[in-house]
Design a protein around this motif. Structure first.
Motif, PDB file in Angstrom:
ATOM      1  N   SER A 114      -7.980  -3.628   7.135  1.00 44.69           N
ATOM      2  CA  SER A 114      -7.314  -2.432   6.770  1.00 44.69           C
ATOM      3  C   SER A 114      -5.818  -2.916   6.234  1.00 44.69           C
ATOM      4  O   SER A 114      -5.189  -3.751   6.654  1.00 44.69           O
ATOM      5  N   THR A 115      -5.303  -1.668   5.796  1.00 39.71           N
ATOM      6  CA  THR A 115      -3.885  -1.709   5.228  1.00 39.71           C
ATOM      7  C   THR A 115      -2.950  -1.612   6.751  1.00 39.71           C
ATOM      8  O   THR A 115      -3.439  -1.477   7.759  1.00 39.71           O
ATOM      9  N   THR A 116      -1.938  -2.295   6.534  1.00 38.58           N
ATOM     10  CA  THR A 116      -0.830  -2.500   7.610  1.00 38.58           C
ATOM     11  C   THR A 116      -0.170  -1.207   8.014  1.00 38.58           C
ATOM     12  O   THR A 116       1.004  -1.360   8.619  1.00 38.58           O
ATOM     13  N   ASP A 117       0.191  -0.103   7.120  1.00 43.51           N
ATOM     14  CA  ASP A 117       0.767   0.972   7.225  1.00 43.51           C
ATOM     15  C   ASP A 117       0.359   2.019   8.287  1.00 43.51           C
ATOM     16  O   ASP A 117       1.009   3.022   8.532  1.00 43.51           O
ATOM     17  N   GLY A 118      -0.632   1.602   9.069  1.00 46.95           N
ATOM     18  CA  GLY A 118      -1.308   2.425   9.969  1.00 46.95           C
ATOM     19  C   GLY A 118      -2.138   3.559   9.465  1.00 46.95           C
ATOM     20  O   GLY A 118      -2.924   4.243  10.307  1.00 46.95           O
ATOM     21  N   SER A 119      -2.488   3.713   8.342  1.00 43.74           N
ATOM     22  CA  SER A 119      -3.657   4.616   7.918  1.00 43.74           C
ATOM     23  C   SER A 119      -4.983   3.871   7.923  1.00 43.74           C
ATOM     24  O   SER A 119      -5.934   4.708   7.889  1.00 43.74           O
ATOM     25  N   THR A 121      -6.735   2.202   5.903  1.00 44.15           N
ATOM     26  CA  THR A 121      -7.370   2.274   4.838  1.00 44.15           C
ATOM     27  C   THR A 121      -7.967   1.185   4.702  1.00 44.15           C
ATOM     28  O   THR A 121      -7.110   0.143   4.734  1.00 44.15           O
ATOM     29  N   SER A 122      -9.172   1.061   4.327  1.00 39.02           N
ATOM     30  CA  SER A 122     -10.032  -0.398   4.087  1.00 39.02           C
ATOM     31  C   SER A 122      -9.309  -0.928   2.852  1.00 39.02           C
ATOM     32  O   SER A 122      -8.997  -0.519   1.821  1.00 39.02           O
ATOM     33  N   GLY A 124     -10.840  -2.906   1.168  1.00 33.30           N
ATOM     34  CA  GLY A 124     -11.885  -3.155   0.239  1.00 33.30           C
ATOM     35  C   GLY A 124     -11.697  -1.994  -1.036  1.00 33.30           C
ATOM     36  O   GLY A 124     -12.383  -2.348  -2.388  1.00 33.30           O
ATOM     37  N   TYR A 125     -10.827  -1.016  -0.860  1.00 33.81           N
ATOM     38  CA  TYR A 125     -10.403  -0.447  -2.023  1.00 33.81           C
ATOM     39  C   TYR A 125      -9.336  -0.717  -2.976  1.00 33.81           C
ATOM     40  O   TYR A 125      -9.005  -0.128  -3.967  1.00 33.81           O
ATOM     41  N   ALA A 126      -8.789  -1.866  -2.525  1.00 30.03           N
ATOM     42  CA  ALA A 126      -7.291  -2.304  -3.069  1.00 30.03           C
ATOM     43  C   ALA A 126      -8.125  -3.227  -4.308  1.00 30.03           C
ATOM     44  O   ALA A 126      -8.779  -4.302  -4.045  1.00 30.03           O
ATOM     45  N   GLN A 127      -7.948  -2.703  -5.401  1.00 25.24           N
ATOM     46  CA  GLN A 127      -8.435  -3.587  -6.586  1.00 25.24           C
ATOM     47  C   GLN A 127      -7.494  -3.146  -7.606  1.00 25.24           C
ATOM     48  O   GLN A 127      -7.004  -2.161  -7.941  1.00 25.24           O
ATOM     49  N   ILE A 128      -7.176  -4.157  -8.696  1.00 23.55           N
ATOM     50  CA  ILE A 128      -6.656  -4.086  -9.851  1.00 23.55           C
ATOM     51  C   ILE A 128      -7.362  -4.462 -10.940  1.00 23.55           C
ATOM     52  O   ILE A 128      -8.164  -5.488 -11.092  1.00 23.55           O
ATOM     53  N   GLY A 129      -7.207  -3.469 -12.055  1.00 26.94           N
ATOM     54  CA  GLY A 129      -8.163  -3.995 -13.399  1.00 26.94           C
ATOM     55  C   GLY A 129      -7.344  -5.005 -14.102  1.00 26.94           C
ATOM     56  O   GLY A 129      -6.087  -4.937 -14.166  1.00 26.94           O
ATOM     57  N   PHE A 130      -8.271  -5.908 -14.846  1.00 25.19           N
ATOM     58  CA  PHE A 130      -7.225  -6.869 -15.539  1.00 25.19           C
ATOM     59  C   PHE A 130      -7.050  -6.443 -17.074  1.00 25.19           C
ATOM     60  O   PHE A 130      -7.582  -5.252 -17.548  1.00 25.19           O
ATOM     61  N   LEU A 131      -5.953  -6.721 -17.552  1.00 27.61           N
ATOM     62  CA  LEU A 131      -5.575  -6.305 -18.807  1.00 27.61           C
ATOM     63  C   LEU A 131      -6.496  -7.193 -19.847  1.00 27.61           C
ATOM     64  O   LEU A 131      -7.185  -8.030 -19.519  1.00 27.61           O
ATOM     65  N   GLN A 132      -6.384  -6.929 -21.144  1.00 29.35           N
ATOM     66  CA  GLN A 132      -7.256  -7.316 -22.236  1.00 29.35           C
ATOM     67  C   GLN A 132      -7.379  -9.029 -22.305  1.00 29.35           C
ATOM     68  O   GLN A 132      -8.292  -9.502 -22.384  1.00 29.35           O
ATOM     69  N   ASP A 133      -6.094  -9.622 -21.980  1.00 31.67           N
ATOM     70  CA  ASP A 133      -6.061 -11.051 -21.908  1.00 31.67           C
ATOM     71  C   ASP A 133      -6.602 -11.612 -20.874  1.00 31.67           C
ATOM     72  O   ASP A 133      -6.422 -13.110 -20.444  1.00 31.67           O
ATOM     73  N   GLY A 134      -7.027 -10.996 -19.652  1.00 34.76           N
ATOM     74  CA  GLY A 134      -7.312 -11.483 -18.328  1.00 34.76           C
ATOM     75  C   GLY A 134      -6.352 -11.777 -17.402  1.00 34.76           C
ATOM     76  O   GLY A 134      -6.592 -12.201 -16.216  1.00 34.76           O
ATOM     77  N   SER A 146       2.135  -1.583  -2.517  1.00 34.53           N
ATOM     78  CA  SER A 146       2.751  -0.418  -2.267  1.00 34.53           C
ATOM     79  C   SER A 146       1.821   0.672  -1.494  1.00 34.53           C
ATOM     80  O   SER A 146       2.028   1.240  -0.498  1.00 34.53           O
ATOM     81  N   GLY A 147       0.468   1.006  -2.235  1.00 36.75           N
ATOM     82  CA  GLY A 147      -0.435   1.854  -1.693  1.00 36.75           C
ATOM     83  C   GLY A 147      -1.390   1.317  -0.949  1.00 36.75           C
ATOM     84  O   GLY A 147      -1.997   2.004  -0.146  1.00 36.75           O
ATOM     85  N   TYR A 148      -1.509  -0.034  -0.776  1.00 34.85           N
ATOM     86  CA  TYR A 148      -2.305  -0.851   0.110  1.00 34.85           C
ATOM     87  C   TYR A 148      -1.676  -1.938   0.807  1.00 34.85           C
ATOM     88  O   TYR A 148      -1.919  -3.218   0.487  1.00 34.85           O
ATOM     89  N   PRO A 149      -0.691  -1.582   1.671  1.00 40.64           N
ATOM     90  CA  PRO A 149       0.406  -2.465   2.103  1.00 40.64           C
ATOM     91  C   PRO A 149      -0.638  -3.492   3.067  1.00 40.64           C
ATOM     92  O   PRO A 149      -1.527  -3.090   3.583  1.00 40.64           O
ATOM     93  N   GLY A 150      -0.340  -4.831   2.649  1.00 40.48           N
ATOM     94  CA  GLY A 150      -0.978  -5.846   3.653  1.00 40.48           C
ATOM     95  C   GLY A 150      -2.483  -6.376   3.013  1.00 40.48           C
ATOM     96  O   GLY A 150      -2.855  -7.232   3.641  1.00 40.48           O
ATOM     97  N   CYS A 151      -2.889  -5.685   1.981  1.00 42.26           N
ATOM     98  CA  CYS A 151      -3.971  -6.110   1.694  1.00 42.26           C
ATOM     99  C   CYS A 151      -4.031  -7.272   0.552  1.00 42.26           C
ATOM    100  O   CYS A 151      -5.075  -8.157   0.480  1.00 42.26           O
ATOM    101  N   PHE A 152      -3.054  -7.249  -0.455  1.00 42.79           N
ATOM    102  CA  PHE A 152      -2.591  -8.205  -1.149  1.00 42.79           C
ATOM    103  C   PHE A 152      -1.234  -9.221  -0.423  1.00 42.79           C
ATOM    104  O   PHE A 152      -0.399  -8.299  -0.508  1.00 42.79           O
ATOM    105  N   PRO A 153      -1.396 -10.216  -0.042  1.00 42.62           N
ATOM    106  CA  PRO A 153      -0.276 -11.148   0.776  1.00 42.62           C
ATOM    107  C   PRO A 153       1.246 -10.921  -0.375  1.00 42.62           C
ATOM    108  O   PRO A 153       1.022 -10.890  -1.504  1.00 42.62           O
TER     109      PRO A 153
END
Length: 153
Positions: A114-119, A121-122, A124-134, A146-153
């Protein structure tokens, strides 16, 4: 056969008599019947040859089309593999995994917690879409971190 094609009995009147008896009419009409039959036979042969040529051309066209499609498919597969490698590199840099998706691949958090901000939040919801070039947009990376602290180092 030569007699039927040309009407030249070669001096043998017996051929004329046999033709007349075979066709069942007198000699001038028998000659006309033989000529009509020869023309019909030639026309049938021409139709058969045309049909065979058409079938061969169709088969050749289908084989060519199949080869083009196979080459395009192989190229698309190769392009997808190259694109996926770019995505994996970009996503791996921020500690994520690529999830292939019909509507566009995503870089998802590899953190199973889960996130490290105390909320709680899983990640598993932390995801980023790729740009056209990958690649990934740095502003989007900062936003998701910032929205999912601790999910991406």
């Amino acid at each position: 056969m030569r007699y039927l094609a040309t009407g030249d009995n070669g001096g043998d009147p017996q051929l004329d008599v046999l033709l007349s008896k075979y066709v069942g009419v007198d000699l001038p009409q028998a000659r006309a019947v033989a000529d009509q039959q020869i023309q019909q036979c030639d026309a049938n042969l021409s139709q058969q040859e045309a049909a065979q040529a058409s079938a061969a051309a169709s088969a050749s066209a289908k084989a060519s089309q199949a080869a083009v499609e196979a080459q395009a498919s192989a190229q698309a597969f190769q392009d997808k593999a190259v694109h996926l490698a770019v995505e994996q590199k970009a996503c791996g840099t921020i500690g994520g995994n690529v999830r292939e998706n019909l509507f566009g691949d995503l870089c998802v958090s590899s953190n199973g917690g889960s996130t490290t901000d105390g909320s709680h939040t899983s990640c598993g919801y932390a995801q980023i879409g790729f740009l056209q070039d990958g690649t990934l947009d740095s502003a989007e990376i900062a936003n998701i971190k910032s929205g999912y602290p601790g999910c991406f180092p």
